[in-house]
Design a protein around this motif. Structure first.
Motif, short mmCIF file in Angstrom:
data_model
loop_
_atom_site.label_atom_id
_atom_site.label_comp_id
_atom_site.label_asym_id
_atom_site.label_seq_id
_atom_site.Cartn_x
_atom_site.Cartn_y
_atom_site.Cartn_z
N THR A 228 1.28 -12.94 3.10
CA THR A 228 1.80 -14.26 3.59
C THR A 228 0.76 -15.15 5.31
OG1 THR A 228 3.24 -12.27 5.23
CG2 THR A 228 3.82 -13.51 3.55
N ASN B 232 2.49 -7.57 6.03
CA ASN B 232 1.51 -8.44 6.09
C ASN B 232 0.36 -8.37 6.91
OD1 ASN B 232 3.13 -9.02 8.48
ND2 ASN B 232 2.59 -10.84 8.45
N VAL C 166 2.16 -8.28 1.29
CA VAL C 166 1.45 -9.61 0.76
C VAL C 166 0.54 -10.03 1.65
CG1 VAL C 166 4.01 -10.25 -0.30
CG2 VAL C 166 4.01 -9.69 2.47
N ILE D 116 9.93 -16.54 5.24
CA ILE D 116 9.21 -16.45 4.47
C ILE D 116 10.07 -17.28 2.68
CG2 ILE D 116 7.49 -14.72 3.21
CD1 ILE D 116 6.64 -15.19 6.06
N LYS E 271 0.62 -11.39 -3.96
CA LYS E 271 0.17 -12.99 -3.48
C LYS E 271 1.54 -13.50 -2.59
CE LYS E 271 0.16 -15.83 -6.94
NZ LYS E 271 0.62 -15.15 -8.38
N ASN E 272 2.73 -13.30 -2.62
CA ASN E 272 3.51 -13.83 -2.51
C ASN E 272 4.97 -12.67 -2.74
OD1 ASN E 272 4.56 -14.02 -5.07
ND2 ASN E 272 3.12 -16.41 -4.81
#
Ligand code: CA
Length: 220
Positions: A190, A170, A188, A92, A205-206
């Motif tokens: 992802t 996630n 997150v 990631i 968001k990231n």
């Protein structure tokens, strides 16, 4: 608002450190397809962290087919074999930077994953794995996520209490596991949009936006 002062960060692996979900999906789609069933990305992604045999039984049950644990066991073996064959090492974006920054700051770090120890060692480079003081894998627990056992074990291994730690996740089952262990959980997006991660304390968001916030909230 009081800024938290975390001393430890507990990382999930698939979808947080490594970008393995596309390979899991491809393996599942192919194996279910061979048995005449179609699965969507959502069928697979929302079950992340669930025991593979349970996912198989549920997905077959949706199609009106009841499988014995032995039959599900044979199908999971097919899936794992295929997954290993197609897997390429992918991360990631920003995950390795975050882990090394926290490590340099002196944070205690743990990796908490449902993946087996053998697969974790196969997936992560040694240099990265060595930054975690504790690694709790699927091979080390009796009950996987969403049970709190994996995260409780990580706290114990790091000798830290729940209030001093934050979990990075996630997927819904991972968030449930962290919250059931009494730990703050950041998620997150992802693999799933934020409406599926609503049980987390904050959703990012990231990795970049998570890193900006987290680095201000650690206290060592
Ligand atoms: Ca995950």
């Amino acid at each position: 608002m009081k800024i938290p002062a975390f001393k430890a960060v507990l990382f999930d692996m698939d979808g947080v450190i490594t970008d393995t979900m596309p390979y899991h999906f491809r393996a599942w789609r192919k194996v279910f397809g061979a048995h005449g069933l179609k699965v969507s990305k959502f069928d697979v992604y929302r079950r992340e962290g669930q025991k593979g045999t349970k996912s198989i039984q549920e997905i077959f049950a949706q199609a009106g087919i009841l499988l014995t644990p032995e039959m599900a066991g044979r199908i999971i073996a097919e899936k794992e074999l295929l997954f290993k064959k197609i897997l390429r090492q992918r991360f990631i974006p920003g995950s390795r930077t975050l882990v090394s920054r926290l490590s340099r700051r002196g944070l205690r770090l743990a990796l908490v994953t449902g993946t087996s120890r053998h697969e974790v060692e196969h997936t992560l480079p040694k240099g990265l794995l060595s930054l975690f003081q504790a690694t709790i894998t699927g091979s080390d627990v009796r009950l996987g996520k969403p049970d709190p056992e994996p995260y409780l074990k990580a706290l114990k291994a790091l000798k830290i209490n729940a209030r001093e730690a934050v979990v990075i996740e996630n997927a819904p089952f991972g968030i449930m596991s962290a919250k059931a262990a009494g730990i703050t959980c950041y998620a997150v997006t992802t693999s799933l949009p934020k409406e599926y991660l609503g049980q987390a304390d904050k959703v990012f968001k990231n990795m970049k936006s998570l890193t900006d916030v987290l680095i201000k909230e650690v206290n060592v």
